[in-house]
Design a protein around this motif. Structure first.
Motif, PDB file in Angstrom:
ATOM      1  N   ALA A 220      24.963  -6.596 -22.127  1.00 55.76           N
ATOM      2  CA  ALA A 220      23.968  -6.490 -23.202  1.00 55.76           C
ATOM      3  C   ALA A 220      22.549  -6.441 -22.651  1.00 55.76           C
ATOM      4  N   ASP A 221      22.359  -6.948 -21.438  1.00 62.71           N
ATOM      5  CA  ASP A 221      21.026  -6.964 -20.839  1.00 62.71           C
ATOM      6  C   ASP A 221      20.775  -5.769 -19.925  1.00 62.71           C
ATOM      7  N   THR A 222      21.602  -4.738 -20.037  1.00 62.60           N
ATOM      8  CA  THR A 222      21.408  -3.557 -19.194  1.00 62.60           C
ATOM      9  C   THR A 222      20.739  -2.430 -19.966  1.00 62.60           C
ATOM     10  N   VAL A 223      19.987  -1.620 -19.223  1.00 68.90           N
ATOM     11  CA  VAL A 223      19.366  -0.407 -19.749  1.00 68.90           C
ATOM     12  C   VAL A 223      19.745   0.725 -18.801  1.00 68.90           C
ATOM     13  N   ALA A 224      20.257   1.816 -19.331  1.00 67.59           N
ATOM     14  CA  ALA A 224      20.680   2.945 -18.499  1.00 67.59           C
ATOM     15  C   ALA A 224      19.927   4.210 -18.882  1.00 67.59           C
ATOM     16  N   PHE A 225      19.409   4.903 -17.865  1.00 72.51           N
ATOM     17  CA  PHE A 225      18.694   6.165 -18.044  1.00 72.51           C
ATOM     18  C   PHE A 225      19.516   7.285 -17.407  1.00 72.51           C
ATOM     19  N   GLY A 226      19.651   8.433 -18.107  1.00 72.78           N
ATOM     20  CA  GLY A 226      20.379   9.541 -17.513  1.00 72.78           C
ATOM     21  C   GLY A 226      20.048  10.873 -18.151  1.00 72.78           C
ATOM     22  N   ASP A 227      20.609  11.932 -17.538  1.00 71.71           N
ATOM     23  CA  ASP A 227      20.347  13.275 -18.066  1.00 71.71           C
ATOM     24  C   ASP A 227      21.588  14.157 -18.089  1.00 71.71           C
ATOM     25  N   SER A 228      22.680  13.765 -17.407  1.00 68.40           N
ATOM     26  CA  SER A 228      23.847  14.643 -17.342  1.00 68.40           C
ATOM     27  C   SER A 228      25.128  13.882 -17.644  1.00 68.40           C
ATOM     28  N   MET A 229      26.246  14.615 -17.716  1.00 66.13           N
ATOM     29  CA  MET A 229      27.478  14.022 -18.213  1.00 66.13           C
ATOM     30  C   MET A 229      28.092  12.985 -17.286  1.00 66.13           C
ATOM     31  N   ASN A 230      27.727  12.951 -16.013  1.00 68.16           N
ATOM     32  CA  ASN A 230      28.259  11.855 -15.194  1.00 68.16           C
ATOM     33  C   ASN A 230      27.505  10.552 -15.440  1.00 68.16           C
ATOM     34  N   ASP A 231      26.529  10.583 -16.374  1.00 74.70           N
ATOM     35  CA  ASP A 231      25.846   9.360 -16.823  1.00 74.70           C
ATOM     36  C   ASP A 231      26.442   8.826 -18.129  1.00 74.70           C
ATOM     37  N   TYR A 232      27.335   9.599 -18.731  1.00 74.86           N
ATOM     38  CA  TYR A 232      27.791   9.291 -20.095  1.00 74.86           C
ATOM     39  C   TYR A 232      28.412   7.902 -20.201  1.00 74.86           C
ATOM     40  N   ASP A 233      29.391   7.593 -19.338  1.00 74.28           N
ATOM     41  CA  ASP A 233      30.089   6.307 -19.474  1.00 74.28           C
ATOM     42  C   ASP A 233      29.177   5.136 -19.178  1.00 74.28           C
ATOM     43  N   MET A 234      28.240   5.313 -18.241  1.00 77.73           N
ATOM     44  CA  MET A 234      27.273   4.258 -17.936  1.00 77.73           C
ATOM     45  C   MET A 234      26.383   3.994 -19.143  1.00 77.73           C
ATOM     46  N   MET A 235      25.907   5.057 -19.767  1.00 76.61           N
ATOM     47  CA  MET A 235      25.025   4.899 -20.924  1.00 76.61           C
ATOM     48  C   MET A 235      25.778   4.337 -22.127  1.00 76.61           C
ATOM     49  N   LYS A 236      27.042   4.725 -22.265  1.00 76.76           N
ATOM     50  CA  LYS A 236      27.847   4.202 -23.368  1.00 76.76           C
ATOM     51  C   LYS A 236      28.088   2.704 -23.221  1.00 76.76           C
ATOM     52  N   ALA A 238      26.125   0.562 -21.525  1.00 78.68           N
ATOM     53  CA  ALA A 238      24.889  -0.208 -21.386  1.00 78.68           C
ATOM     54  C   ALA A 238      24.466  -0.843 -22.705  1.00 78.68           C
ATOM     55  N   GLY A 239      23.707  -1.911 -22.586  1.00 79.98           N
ATOM     56  CA  GLY A 239      23.163  -2.541 -23.782  1.00 79.98           C
ATOM     57  C   GLY A 239      22.195  -1.636 -24.508  1.00 79.98           C
ATOM     58  N   PHE A 240      21.506  -0.773 -23.758  1.00 81.93           N
ATOM     59  CA  PHE A 240      20.550   0.168 -24.351  1.00 81.93           C
ATOM     60  C   PHE A 240      20.551   1.420 -23.486  1.00 81.93           C
ATOM     61  N   SER A 241      20.628   2.594 -24.118  1.00 78.48           N
ATOM     62  CA  SER A 241      20.729   3.844 -23.354  1.00 78.48           C
ATOM     63  C   SER A 241      19.563   4.770 -23.668  1.00 78.48           C
ATOM     64  N   VAL A 242      19.080   5.444 -22.622  1.00 75.39           N
ATOM     65  CA  VAL A 242      17.932   6.346 -22.732  1.00 75.39           C
ATOM     66  C   VAL A 242      18.295   7.699 -22.143  1.00 75.39           C
ATOM     67  N   ALA A 243      18.231   8.736 -22.952  1.00 75.12           N
ATOM     68  CA  ALA A 243      18.435  10.110 -22.480  1.00 75.12           C
ATOM     69  C   ALA A 243      17.072  10.729 -22.195  1.00 75.12           C
ATOM     70  N   MET A 244      16.988  11.419 -21.082  1.00 76.44           N
ATOM     71  CA  MET A 244      15.749  12.106 -20.754  1.00 76.44           C
ATOM     72  C   MET A 244      15.529  13.276 -21.703  1.00 76.44           C
ATOM     73  N   GLY A 245      14.274  13.676 -21.874  1.00 78.50           N
ATOM     74  CA  GLY A 245      13.975  14.816 -22.727  1.00 78.50           C
ATOM     75  C   GLY A 245      14.627  16.091 -22.237  1.00 78.50           C
ATOM     76  N   ASN A 246      14.942  16.156 -20.941  1.00 77.51           N
ATOM     77  CA  ASN A 246      15.601  17.321 -20.345  1.00 77.51           C
ATOM     78  C   ASN A 246      17.114  17.143 -20.245  1.00 77.51           C
ATOM     79  N   ALA A 247      17.662  16.097 -20.868  1.00 72.70           N
ATOM     80  CA  ALA A 247      19.102  15.827 -20.788  1.00 72.70           C
ATOM     81  C   ALA A 247      19.909  16.870 -21.545  1.00 72.70           C
ATOM     82  N   CYS A 248      21.197  16.944 -21.207  1.00 69.99           N
ATOM     83  CA  CYS A 248      22.091  17.828 -21.957  1.00 69.99           C
ATOM     84  C   CYS A 248      22.271  17.289 -23.377  1.00 69.99           C
ATOM     85  N   GLU A 249      22.643  18.165 -24.289  1.00 66.30           N
ATOM     86  CA  GLU A 249      22.690  17.797 -25.709  1.00 66.30           C
ATOM     87  C   GLU A 249      23.713  16.699 -25.992  1.00 66.30           C
ATOM     88  N   GLU A 250      24.856  16.706 -25.296  1.00 66.84           N
ATOM     89  CA  GLU A 250      25.866  15.663 -25.524  1.00 66.84           C
ATOM     90  C   GLU A 250      25.297  14.278 -25.261  1.00 66.84           C
TER      91      GLU A 250
END
Length: 277
Positions: A220-236, A238-250
């Motif tokens: 719950a105390d984690t924050v994950a930043f990513g832009d591509s699909m190999n970040d998906y499970d980490m962001m899912k 994480a306590g809070f997830s951040v997609a970059m403005g240049n990230a893929c739509e998924e």
């Protein structure tokens, strides 16, 4: 505010197109750590190709090779090298289907010469940071060696390129029981489709969980930043997830928030909004 554990993808998130970290993004990491938060890299890159200019910013640990190697405070928490027999099985499947490969090992990266030619000629979709990175690696001669120099001692993972999606689909029945296929974004005019196979049970999200266990911190105390699909499970996870403005739509659709792009110092601005700095 609770102290956070922040996980940053590298390419397309912390840095753009194999560039050095921007002054603002590097400053954000240092200030956040100075405020008592812990910041980690979480990347598909293997350790030999994480540049010193990135590492010298200062981090509390690294999740590398898409979860295949995990470090915290200089200690190796996990490392997984696929046996050479498995690597050869994967290469055989891809080569038999006319696909080209790159092998990522503790020593470096080894590629089929045809893959290098295909990557050089590709015009990546702007959201495909992995293909853009591979092009930059080739241009800069960064530890990318021909396949004949591969030492044959196993590897973290195998990446692939193909001239058609249908060909990639035909390889899945041979490998998907053991591996998850990650195919990166592509445009309608794409002639080079790229991706990687990641052993099931290994992921950036799993690496994040190991780091949390090491520090005795909840997810719950984690924050994950990513832009591509190999970040998906980490962001899912994480306590809070951040997609970059240049990230893929998924990724944008599943993230808690979308920040500015990597070219606009999105990490820096979101660190401010989250009051990490």
């Amino acid at each position: 505010m609770n102290r956070k554990l922040v996980f940053l993808d590298i390419d397309g998130t912390f840095v753009s197109e194999m560039a050095a970290p921007s002054v603002r993004s590097a400053d954000a990491v240092r200030r956040a750590r100075g405020n008592g938060h812990r910041v980690f890299l979480a990347t598909g890159r293997n350790m030999p190709i994480i540049s010193r200019e990135i590492l010298d910013v200062g981090f509390d640990g690294v999740v590398a090779s898409a979860g295949g190697h995990v470090e915290a405070e200089g200690q190796v928490l996990f490392t997984s090298i696929l046996p050479e027999e498995t690597i050869q099985e994967c290469l055989s499947v891809f080569h038999d289907h006319g696909m080209y490969c790159r092998i990522e090992t503790p020593e470096g990266i080894y590629t089929d010469p045809q893959m290098e030619e295909l990557v050089r000629s590709a015009r990546p979709d702007k959201t495909n940071s992995e293909l853009i990175r591979m092009q930059k690696e080739i241009e800069e001669g960064l530890r990318v060696l021909p396949y004949e120099k591969y030492p044959g001692r196993g590897a973290y993972k195998v990446c692939f390129t193909s001239t058609s999606l249908e060909t990639i689909e035909r390889t899945k029945p041979y490998l998907e029981e053991q591996f998850e296929f990650v195919v990166y974004p592509f445009a309608d005019s794409t002639v080079c489709f790229n991706g990687e196979i990641i052993p099931r049970g290994i992921s950036k999200g799993g690496g994040m969980e190991l780091v949390c266990e090491y520090f005795g911190a909840p997810l719950a105390d984690t924050v994950a930043f990513g832009d591509s699909m190999n970040d998906y499970d980490m962001m899912k996870a994480a306590g809070f997830s951040v997609a970059m403005g240049n990230a893929c739509e998924e990724l944008k659709r599943m993230a808690d928030v979308i920040c500015e792009s990597v070219w606009e110092d999105g990490v820096y601005h979101e660190f401010q909004r989250l009051k990490l700095i």
